[in-house]
Structures are given as C-alpha cells and as structure tokens.
Motif scaffolding. Structure first.
Motif, PDB file in Angstrom:
ATOM      1  N   GLU A  30       0.828  -1.204   0.000  1.00  0.00           N
ATOM      2  CA  GLU A  30       0.000   0.000   0.000  1.00  0.00           C
ATOM      3  C   GLU A  30       0.866   1.259   0.000  1.00  0.00           C
ATOM      4  OE1 GLU A  30      -2.494  -3.148   2.175  1.00  0.00           O
ATOM      5  OE2 GLU A  30      -0.391  -2.611   1.981  1.00  0.00           O
ATOM      6  N   ALA A  53      -6.474   7.445  -5.481  1.00  0.00           N
ATOM      7  CA  ALA A  53      -6.101   7.148  -4.101  1.00  0.00           C
ATOM      8  C   ALA A  53      -5.694   8.376  -3.285  1.00  0.00           C
ATOM      9  CB  ALA A  53      -4.969   6.117  -4.076  1.00  0.00           C
ATOM     10  N   VAL A  80     -12.500   6.640  -3.502  1.00  0.00           N
ATOM     11  CA  VAL A  80     -11.033   6.665  -3.427  1.00  0.00           C
ATOM     12  C   VAL A  80     -10.424   6.047  -4.692  1.00  0.00           C
ATOM     13  CG1 VAL A  80     -10.917   6.717  -0.913  1.00  0.00           C
ATOM     14  CG2 VAL A  80     -11.025   4.512  -2.096  1.00  0.00           C
ATOM     15  N   LYS A 105      -4.359   1.817   1.030  1.00  0.00           N
ATOM     16  CA  LYS A 105      -4.522   1.446  -0.370  1.00  0.00           C
ATOM     17  C   LYS A 105      -3.191   1.631  -1.105  1.00  0.00           C
ATOM     18  CE  LYS A 105      -7.194   2.369  -4.532  1.00  0.00           C
ATOM     19  NZ  LYS A 105      -8.315   3.104  -5.153  1.00  0.00           N
ATOM     20  N   LYS A 117     -11.837  -1.801  -3.356  1.00  0.00           N
ATOM     21  CA  LYS A 117     -10.907  -0.732  -2.968  1.00  0.00           C
ATOM     22  C   LYS A 117     -11.177   0.567  -3.730  1.00  0.00           C
ATOM     23  CE  LYS A 117      -7.217  -3.753  -1.306  1.00  0.00           C
ATOM     24  NZ  LYS A 117      -7.563  -3.535   0.100  1.00  0.00           N
TER      25      LYS A 117
END
Length: 426
Positions: free
Chosen positions: A26, A110, A107, A426, A84
């Motif tokens: 991430e 991100a 998101v 993420k 995600k």
C-alpha cells in the motif's frame, strides 16, 4: 498439525513475496479523524504510506466533510470495500446532533478522495465497524437502536452503496439485520466473517446511551452472536464468563481466524482483561489468556490494561491486540487455540492509548492510532490517548516500531489538535 503448518508457511511466503517486490504494498494511508475543539469539520487525512518516498508519514491531503452535519460526529472506524474504490466511515455520536452517521468517499484516485454522500439507518444508530462483502458493499455494525439503546442492528449496503432490498423484496431505506433482533442486550460493535464456512460473528460491547450524561452508568455487554452469514440470521448467543465466574465485561471486538477449519474466533473483555476463544461448532466461549500477564507488566486501573481492537494475520496462527491503558501492542502465538502465548510486544508508554489497529494486506505492517473515545461534555467516557499514529513492522514472530514513520495529530494540521481513529490503506 501438518496442514496448519503448511497453510501458515504458504501465507507468510505469499506475504513476503508481495512485500518484497514493492508492487502490491500500500502507498496511501487514510485516517478518519476529528478536530479536538469541534470547530473545524470532521475529516479524512490522506498520508504518504510509501516506504520509499521522501515524504513517508507526511499528510499529503485532507478531505473535510461538507455541511450540513459535518462537525461532532465522533469519527470512528472505516474500511475500504472489496473493490478498494469506496471508503466507508462511521460517526459514532452523530445521533446526538441528529446528523447522518454513515459516510462514503470515492477513493478511485487514491491520493484525492472525493466525498460522495452521507446517510443513516432508521432503526439503528451509533455506527461502528465496517465489514467489506463480496459484491463491493458493506455490513456495518450499528451499536445502538434509533435512540442509542438496544437492540442495535447490522446495516447492509450493496456495491452501489444503496441499502439492500428488504425481506419482502421491496426497496427499503430501513432494512437492517436481523429482521427480528434479540432483546437481551444486542449492541454489536465488532464484526468478522468466514463466508467460506457460512459463519459470521458480532460482539456486543456496551449500551451506548448508558455512557451519556444523566445515565445511571455504563451497561456493559459480554456476549458474541454467531450468525448464518448468507441468511443474515443470528443462530446462537454465546454468553461469556471470566475464570472467576463473573460475566465478561465489554466485548468490544471479535476476530475469526483465517483458515481455521472450525471457524474459531477470539474476543476480549475490555474491562475484565481476558481473551476468550469462541467455538461456533459447540457454541461456547472459553477464557484462554489473561492480559494482565503480558510482560513487561504495566499497572493499570482496569485489569489487563484495557484490551481493545484485535488483528489476525492471514497465517491464522497469530493474534495481535492493543491495550489502551497499558500502552502496548501484543502478539500472541495461537497455534494452540486454548493456550495462547506472548511472543512479542511493543510498548509506547502507559496511557499512550493504542486503540485501533489494522494490518496491511500483506501483513507486513500494522497501523496503530492512539485515541479511543472522548464524549466531552455529552458523556462520561474520556479516553483521549496521545493522538499519535504509529506503524509497526510485522514478521511471523515479531513486532517492532517503524521509527521512520512519525505522525502526531496534535501538530500535523493547521486547524489544531485532532483525534485520529479510523484506519484504511490502499
């Protein structure tokens, strides 16, 4: 034993491979937080989580909630959906201001989350934890009824972030599970599932309204509900008792062990200091570890240092738990399910306040936030912590603090000290 060992080795080999090439680690950390003074809006902090970045640990963006109802929600837990692409966030005390308590952020980009919308359930309130489900939606524990009492519910959103249809097949804005909740103190906080076994567990923690000013004092719960996952039905209530026969006090979290063929899970009594093994095959709960035996020992007013949120690596043979008052994060070897053993600990100092802990997908890093709940003038709970966020390096047998990651929510924002709670990566 050979099968379990093979599963453990395979899980950790995959984790190390993913972490080693850097391709799947991430790069962005989200922390759902609030302004301590309740002047600035509640907000989502976006933090550089790339270990190779010169700005590792720095805040790179903040996304404030837009009005109305954007202050004083008491930001609590949050979670990314299975795709995600959407982050679900909860406001534990939104009810007190008649505000929406469930918030969604897009998101897809991100580093630049976009607030989507907020909503609230009808029959329940006090939004707590989010469990991502297969279709990109969520199951969300609602700790209290619509008035903050009992029974609570588990709300479900589909992959479009819509409430699911009700049991008559009609579109509904008030479908929450179970359709006929138990009336014996159903106040769900923690949630964990094993869809492969058609099992889910929720843990009852406390009746929220009993913590507010003017109440008679906290009404603690000490039970875990076992569910038929697919049918969203409670099949058994497991009432828990400490070794001296007294009821467990405040079962905040529950975690089912990955790969365990029996569907075992663990919960902890926040105010009695014990960790309990939940056996869904026999519908039993057994105290198996006393947090007051953790070394180094820290004397605290609450036995065991107030065990709170837990984490379970995919190896299925480790349990990690934070102790708010003792200021520690402890790793237990749970290969012998009924006899956990301490193998590692990180100590931040008494009353540092580690509450929420979340593992990265590859289990190589654990993020910790030092803040639990302060109801300020509205209530009697004042567990502030030191407002810091930490990262721990995780191996199969060790926890160690990542000294390169330094993030203090007392000083990181121009709006002043903030309280960090929810964690997602993420």
């Amino acid at each position: 034993m050979f099968l379990i060992s093979a599963l453990v080795l395979g899980a950790w080999t995959i984790a190390l491979a993913q972490n080693g090439d850097g391709g799947r680690a991430e790069k962005v950390l989200y922390i759902w937080a609030q302004d301590q003074a309740h002047v600035a809006p509640d907000f989502l902090a976006v933090i550089d989580f790339d270990e190779r970045s010169p700005k590792y640990g720095e805040v790179i963006n903040t996304v404030p909630l837009p009005p109305p109802g954007n202050i004083g929600n008491e930001p609590h837990h949050c979670h990314l959906n299975s795709n995600k692409t959407i982050l679900g966030c909860g406001g534990l005390l939104s009810l007190l201001k008649n505000q929406n308590g469930i918030f969604f952020f897009d998101v897809s980009d991100a580093k630049k989350p976009r607030f989507m919308f907020s909503t609230k359930a009808v029959e329940s309130s006090m939004t707590d934890d989010f469990l991502p489900i297969e279709n990109g939606g969520f199951l969300i524990t609602q700790m209290g009824s619509s008035t903050g009492m009992a029974p609570g519910r588990v709300a479900e959103f589909d992959g479009r972030m819509h409430f699911v249809a009700n049991h008559f097949g009609l579109t509904s804005m008030f479908e929450e599970w179970p359709t006929s909740p138990p009336l014996d103190g159903f106040n769900p906080h923690g949630i964990s599932a094993r869809p492969d076994l058609n099992l889910m567990m929720t843990s009852d923690f406390i009746m929220p309204s009993s913590t507010l000013m003017g109440s008679m004092g906290p009404v603690l719960r000490g039970s875990v509900r076992i569910w038929n996952y697919r049918e969203r039905k409670i099949t058994k209530t497991v009432d828990l008792f400490a070794p001296d026969g007294t009821p467990a006090q405040g079962t905040m979290d529950v975690k089912m062990l990955p790969h365990d063929p029996h569907g075992y899970g663990y919960t902890s009594g926040m105010f009695d200091g014990h960790i309990y093994l939940i056996n869904p095959e026999r519908d039993t709960g057994t105290p198996v570890f006393d947090l007051s035996t953790v070394k180094p020992h820290v004397d605290t007013p609450v036995p065991g240092g107030m065990g709170q949120i837990m984490a379970t690596p995919q190896s299925g043979d480790r349990l990690i738990v934070g102790t708010f008052m003792a200021g520690q994060v402890v790793m237990l070897d749970v290969r012998d399910r009924f006899n956990p053993q301490q193998i590692s600990v990180v100590s931040f100092g008494a009353n540092a306040g580690p509450h929420n802990i979340v593992l990265s997908d590859d289990d190589s890093r654990l993020v910790v936030t030092d803040y639990f709940l302060n109801e300020d003038a509205a209530g009697i709970i004042h567990f502030e912590g030191d407002h810091k966020a930490h990262v721990l390096k995780v191996t199969h047998d060790t926890l160690s603090e990542d000294k390169c990651f330094k993030l203090d929510f007392n000083t990181a924002f121009k709006t002043g000290p903030a309280r960090p709670h929810g964690i997602a990566m993420k």
